[in-house]
Design a protein around this motif. Sequence first.
Motif: not given
Length: 433
Positions: A205-209, A231-234
């Motif tokens: 949730s943190d990464v995608i939000g 950022h795409r990898v993350r």
Amino acid sequence: MSANPASPGQGYENLDLSPDGALITNLLGAVEGEAKSALIPLTSEFGASESHPAFLTPRMKEWYTAYIASWRIAALQPLRQRFDDIDLGKDKRGFLLEAEISKAEQKKNQSIRAEREKFYNNPKIKDVLHKIDVANKEYEAKKALNGGNAANEWSRIIYLIALSLLGMLEFFMNYSGIQKGIPSFPPAAIAAFTILIVILTAVSSDVIGKSILQWSSIFGPGVPSGEKWNHRVRLAVGFILFDLAMFPVVWARYSLLKEEIELDILGEGGVGAGLYMKIAATVGINVGIWLAGMVVAWFAHCPIPEFGKIERLLERLNRKLRKFQETGIDKGNQLHLATRDKERTNLQSRVRIELNNLPDYQTLRTEFERLRAVDGKVIAALQIYRNRLIDALKAQGGKARFEVEDLMLPVENPHRLVDAATYQRQNLELPYA
């Protein structure tokens, strides 16, 4: 300044310091010129002396040096010497109290300067200052991208509490589901497994939000392709973490309903869509918690990547520096202030015991009070100039900014800015040594 109303034959007490006199007129005539300055440095309180009073603007200092200092020193020095010449016996001499207090102040200031130089030459302090300088530059760059605003991110504690509340809901819901679906697992293993699910969901949730919030900043046209790839990898990792979190949840629910599902597949269960709705409900609630975590991440972070991180780093570094200052400078400064105060008290006590009853001393005090009365007129003139200068600066619509020396700041740049109100509250005094 070209006025020269004082001839060599005049003494300090005879200077014309009347409001409409040439000296005051000359001083006040410099207001408009100095009001055009964007930044006005003030003389330091830590180098104040009879020839260089503290907190004077350049024009005030110029006027004092040209028309006041020499006359005042010529009157003060011989009078001070006459105080020193009073014989008190037992190798003790008299003194002018105000002059000795000024000397004690100067000694304190010199000691504080020495403390500062020693402190800021410490390699540890230099390292912290360098890190603060680097972080400050990054912070200002990020602040400009954020429209001149601070990051204003939630504190890490509040953010973790918000995610933890969602995690508790997810934990209790999934714990019972896994326990029923896999009854062979010991309770401790199920609890650990469920906590892992909560952590994976929270991180996802943190990464995608954050990625959604900062989308234009991390995938915009000006972002280098390498950074976009990172950022795409993350983002992909964020989705993978959620998949990993959901797999045991679905598996546990499937294990619980395995027999019913097999019968339904064979056409013997007669349960129909309701069976699969049970699984969908479990997945849906977990997805809802995951989405709620992304909403929390959206509100908790700043649209500018790494801005909040840099802001927190700068706060930590400044706290670290302040802690060093408390142990490395403050204690020493407090000692010097206490020494100054003790010396002042001792001087006042000596005056009461040794000097007050001496006729010669009282005669000299009367002469000194006449000199101090002229000092009062000089200070009044300087205060009038300061007030008019501040009024002129305000009339121009700009905020008056004055620069003063601060011994808590590094030697390389020991000045800070103060506003007009702060400067106006500062006492103007004339030292006696």
